[in-house]
Design a protein around this motif. Structure first.
Motif, PDB file in Angstrom:
ATOM      1  N   ALA A 215      11.416  20.148  19.315  1.00 51.23           N
ATOM      2  CA  ALA A 215      10.164  20.746  19.879  1.00 51.23           C
ATOM      3  C   ALA A 215       9.994  22.093  19.391  1.00 51.23           C
ATOM      4  N   ALA A 216      10.959  22.787  18.820  1.00 47.68           N
ATOM      5  CA  ALA A 216      11.023  24.170  18.416  1.00 47.68           C
ATOM      6  C   ALA A 216      11.466  24.247  16.900  1.00 47.68           C
ATOM      7  N   ALA A 217      11.803  23.190  16.190  1.00 48.02           N
ATOM      8  CA  ALA A 217      12.305  23.054  15.212  1.00 48.02           C
ATOM      9  C   ALA A 217      11.295  23.384  13.912  1.00 48.02           C
ATOM     10  N   SER A 218      11.752  23.680  12.943  1.00 47.81           N
ATOM     11  CA  SER A 218      10.554  24.010  11.827  1.00 47.81           C
ATOM     12  C   SER A 218      10.089  22.560  11.615  1.00 47.81           C
ATOM     13  N   ARG A 219       8.590  22.723  11.158  1.00 49.92           N
ATOM     14  CA  ARG A 219       7.769  21.395  10.988  1.00 49.92           C
ATOM     15  C   ARG A 219       8.273  20.686   9.526  1.00 49.92           C
ATOM     16  N   ALA A 220       9.087  21.578   8.675  1.00 48.06           N
ATOM     17  CA  ALA A 220       9.549  20.981   7.395  1.00 48.06           C
ATOM     18  C   ALA A 220      10.847  20.293   7.721  1.00 48.06           C
ATOM     19  N   LEU A 221      11.163  20.023   8.971  1.00 46.37           N
ATOM     20  CA  LEU A 221      12.466  19.119   9.182  1.00 46.37           C
ATOM     21  C   LEU A 221      12.017  18.180   9.750  1.00 46.37           C
ATOM     22  N   THR A 222      12.281  16.883   9.573  1.00 44.25           N
ATOM     23  CA  THR A 222      12.297  15.563  10.117  1.00 44.25           C
ATOM     24  C   THR A 222      13.314  14.943  10.149  1.00 44.25           C
TER      25      THR A 222
ATOM     26  N   VAL B 109      14.633  19.321  -2.273  1.00 48.27           N
ATOM     27  CA  VAL B 109      14.724  19.209  -0.737  1.00 48.27           C
ATOM     28  C   VAL B 109      16.133  18.888  -0.325  1.00 48.27           C
ATOM     29  N   TYR B 110      16.422  18.858   1.153  1.00 44.98           N
ATOM     30  CA  TYR B 110      17.524  18.539   1.666  1.00 44.98           C
ATOM     31  C   TYR B 110      17.511  17.082   2.485  1.00 44.98           C
ATOM     32  N   SER B 111      18.272  16.158   2.219  1.00 42.94           N
ATOM     33  CA  SER B 111      18.198  14.894   2.733  1.00 42.94           C
ATOM     34  C   SER B 111      19.375  14.222   2.929  1.00 42.94           C
ATOM     35  N   GLY B 112      19.543  13.166   3.999  1.00 43.72           N
ATOM     36  CA  GLY B 112      20.616  12.355   4.055  1.00 43.72           C
ATOM     37  C   GLY B 112      20.673  11.791   5.382  1.00 43.72           C
ATOM     38  N   MET B 113      22.007  11.212   5.693  1.00 46.28           N
ATOM     39  CA  MET B 113      22.115  10.483   6.996  1.00 46.28           C
ATOM     40  C   MET B 113      23.315  11.608   7.851  1.00 46.28           C
ATOM     41  N   ILE B 114      22.999  11.355   9.095  1.00 45.73           N
ATOM     42  CA  ILE B 114      24.160  11.993   9.882  1.00 45.73           C
ATOM     43  C   ILE B 114      24.551  10.787  10.872  1.00 45.73           C
ATOM     44  N   ILE B 115      25.824  10.432  10.901  1.00 47.09           N
ATOM     45  CA  ILE B 115      26.191   9.438  11.926  1.00 47.09           C
ATOM     46  C   ILE B 115      26.782   9.718  13.257  1.00 47.09           C
ATOM     47  N   TYR B 116      26.190   9.139  14.305  1.00 51.64           N
ATOM     48  CA  TYR B 116      27.034   9.555  15.512  1.00 51.64           C
ATOM     49  C   TYR B 116      27.360   8.211  16.393  1.00 51.64           C
ATOM     50  N   SER B 117      28.582   8.378  17.141  1.00 56.10           N
ATOM     51  CA  SER B 117      29.070   6.995  17.867  1.00 56.10           C
ATOM     52  C   SER B 117      28.084   6.768  18.810  1.00 56.10           C
ATOM     53  N   LEU B 118      28.057   5.278  19.416  1.00 50.31           N
ATOM     54  CA  LEU B 118      26.993   5.209  20.472  1.00 50.31           C
ATOM     55  C   LEU B 118      27.531   5.913  21.793  1.00 50.31           C
TER      56      LEU B 118
ATOM     57  N   VAL C 157      17.836  12.398   7.965  1.00 52.21           N
ATOM     58  CA  VAL C 157      17.234  13.617   7.996  1.00 52.21           C
ATOM     59  C   VAL C 157      16.393  14.166   6.653  1.00 52.21           C
ATOM     60  N   VAL C 158      15.389  14.637   6.652  1.00 53.90           N
ATOM     61  CA  VAL C 158      14.556  15.115   5.551  1.00 53.90           C
ATOM     62  C   VAL C 158      14.177  16.683   5.889  1.00 53.90           C
ATOM     63  N   TYR C 159      14.771  17.587   5.171  1.00 53.06           N
ATOM     64  CA  TYR C 159      14.085  18.827   5.168  1.00 53.06           C
ATOM     65  C   TYR C 159      13.257  19.497   3.923  1.00 53.06           C
TER      66      TYR C 159
ATOM     67  N   PHE D 287       7.794  11.366   6.115  1.00 53.09           N
ATOM     68  CA  PHE D 287       8.712  12.466   6.371  1.00 53.09           C
ATOM     69  C   PHE D 287       8.015  13.850   6.332  1.00 53.09           C
ATOM     70  N   ASN D 288       6.604  13.542   5.898  1.00 49.92           N
ATOM     71  CA  ASN D 288       5.810  14.844   5.904  1.00 49.92           C
ATOM     72  C   ASN D 288       4.729  15.004   6.978  1.00 49.92           C
ATOM     73  N   THR D 289       4.884  13.925   8.019  1.00 48.96           N
ATOM     74  CA  THR D 289       3.830  14.076   8.938  1.00 48.96           C
ATOM     75  C   THR D 289       4.097  15.177   9.971  1.00 48.96           C
ATOM     76  N   ARG D 290       5.214  15.741  10.057  1.00 51.99           N
ATOM     77  CA  ARG D 290       5.332  16.940  11.107  1.00 51.99           C
ATOM     78  C   ARG D 290       4.673  18.323  10.404  1.00 51.99           C
TER      79      ARG D 290
END
Ligand SMILES: Cc1cc2nc3c(=O)[nH]c(=O)nc-3n(C[C@H](O)[C@H](O)[C@H](O)COP(=O)(O)OP(=O)(O)OC[C@H]3O[C@@H](n4cnc5c(N)ncnc54)[C@H](O)[C@@H]3O)c2cc1C
Length: 468
Positions: free
Chosen positions: A235-242, A211-220, A270-272, A148-151
């Motif tokens: 592509a344009a998001a903060s690198r602190a967001l994975t 930090v901010y973290s957790g899960m977001i769930i979408y339907s298929l 999601v980890v910010y 989660f820190n690679t970006r």
């Protein structure tokens, strides 16, 4: 190879040794992946210190005996406890030293990711590494180290400052930018092949504790739009967001309607790690780009909570397997293949999950490091995907292995020829030759292997044979 007589194993060895009939053998030989539980190593030398490593390795060298190394015991192929092998077990070498001023961290090879996180977080620091707390630092760091820190900071190998190691003939050497630099280059990506690392030095960075973290769930049904939208958003998001997507038959989760349990769904992990005050807005922007989810459980957490989010789906003691590779983007054709495949998983076999396609971000800071700066290859990779399976019944091996093979086949037209050694089982010789990105890099690694392990004693790994 002379047949070793383990009765003559040096009495100067201070640690413990284990043979198949010894009372604690079964416990010591057990590793995370139970698929190779029938493998019976001939002799396990559990080292108490670095001199023990020298003693064990010299014994192997004198008998011309290939040997396995056990760090955290999480290799997908079970290569730390192979059948019939001599095993140098480093799992008790657990010292961690943190310099809060410089952020330099030293860790021994028995340290697990959760342990290094806990030690560094006392000073608000983190070594960029992986995502499941019981994975070994050693095997992870010597292959690459994606998390989660690679970006923000690159791979673990991009934050490695030095290694102390015992060579296969039992000498203590150091590898860094100044000492044995060519060996240091190879250790950062192909390190399972070159020597026994007894100490790592890393550069840690300020992260957390909030930090901010957790899960977001979408339907298929929404998954195609969400995944292609995520590709564009990141592509344009903060690198602190994975944001790491996982497609899987739904386990029971808070906020998930009961009617969807066991139906394929999309979960975004999601980890910010940016300023917590901007966490809420960052997640709101993400949701605005991707659409309304079934459930959103992202919120304030500690870094230690964030980096153990995946522990619950990665328990010890199951049969496990994964195959995967790099892709350049979550394009519509790629996503369509993922969705097709996740609708055809084998029937579940035990909790918490039986089959998934897990995708991790390889973007951001990773690409600020030159492809040739280390052995690990990254050219063109924006995401890494894995078809992951975990099951209990041995008579269902074929079904679960078959799923990973089908996903790999379906993805073949889209997979890059370079890859990451750690987050997949071995995929054969041709794959191995492409893994490090170019024929020149592979030749360079073969030359290093010829220099540092000419007899190929370290062959229980994704093996690079010495050049002849
Ligand atoms: C549940 C789970 C989650 C994972 N999550 C991530 C992740 O988020 N990011 C990521 O990048 N990877 C991840 N991985 C993959 C992981 O990086 C590799 O499986 C890695 O090899 C594990 O290292 P280990 O020390 O635990 O394993 P081991 O099986 O002990 O060792 C793995 C390999 O490293 C060699 N080795 C071990 N110690 C040494 C040493 N001291 N010197 C030289 N060679 C050594 C061994 O010979 C073996 O070939 C995960 C794996 C699992 C099972």
């Amino acid at each position: 190879m002379t047949k070793p007589d383990f009765n003559n194993f040096p009495s100067s060895f201070r640690g413990s040794t284990f043979r198949p009939d010894d009372p604690d053998y079964a416990q010591v030989r057990t590793i995370w992946n139970c698929r190779t539980a029938d493998a019976t190593p001939a002799f396990i030398a559990q080292c108490a210190d670095v001199d023990d490593v020298v003693t064990a390795v010299r014994f192997a060298s004198e008998h011309n005996l290939p040997f396995a190394i056990r760090g955290g015991g999480h290799s997908m192929d079970g290569s730390s406890m192979p059948d019939g092998a001599f095993v140098v077990d480093l799992s008790l070498l657990k010292s961690i030293e943190v310099d809060p001023e410089s952020g330099k961290v030293k860790a021994e090879p028995g340290v697990l990711l959760g342990e290094i996180d806990a030690a560094t977080q006392q000073y608000g620091l983190v070594v960029p590494s992986g995502t499941v707390t019981h994975t070994g630092v050693a095997g992870l760091a010597l292959g690459g180290g994606l998390g989660f820190n690679t970006r923000r900071f690159g791979m673990t190998v991009d934050n490695m400052l030095a290694c102390d190691l015992v060579t296969v003939d039992g000498r203590k050497v150091r590898a860094s930018a100044d000492e044995n630099p060519e060996l240091f280059w190879g250790l950062r990506g192909a390190g399972h092949n070159l020597g026994v690392v007894t100490s790592f030095e890393f550069q840690a960075h300020r992260v957390g504790p909030d930090v901010y973290s957790g899960m977001i769930i979408y339907s298929l049904d929404d998954a195609e739009k969400v995944l292609t939208g995520l590709d564009a958003h990141m592509a344009a998001a903060s690198r602190a967001l994975t944001v790491d997507p996982v497609l899987l038959p739904a386990p029971p989760l808070p906020g998930l309607p009961e009617s969807l349990v066991e139906a394929p769904i999309l979960i975004l992990i999601v980890v910010y790690t940016g300023d917590p005050a901007t966490g809420e807005d960052t997640i709101a922007e993400l949701l605005a780009a991707l659409g309304t989810p079934i459930a959103n459980a992202v919120g304030p957490s500690t870094w230690l909570e964030a980096n153990s989010i995946l522990d619950s789906i990665s328990p010890h003691g199951r049969r496990n397997y994964s195959r995967g590779g790099y892709i350049a983007g979550l394009t519509q054709p790629v996503v369509a293949e993922f969705l097709e495949q996740i609708s055809q998983t084998p029937a579940p076999d035990g909790p918490p999950m039986s089959a998934a396609i897990a995708i991790q971000a390889v973007s951001g800071a990773v690409h600020e490091f030159d492809e040739d700066s280390v052995a690990f290859s990254r050219t063109g990779a924006m995401w890494l995907w894995e078809a992951l399976v975990g099951w209990d019944a041995p008579d269902r091996d074929e079904e679960f292995l078959g799923f990973t093979a089908r996903v790999l086949d379906a993805l073949k037209p889209h997979i890059l020829s370079n890859s990451y050694v750690n987050l997949t089982a071995h995929q054969g010789e041709e794959w191995l030759r492409g893994l490090y990105g170019s024929p020149e890099k592979f030749r360079r690694l073969q030359q290093l292997k010829s220099e540092w392990d000419p007899r190929n004693l370290l062959r229980f790994n994704k093996n690079i044979e010495p050049s002849r």
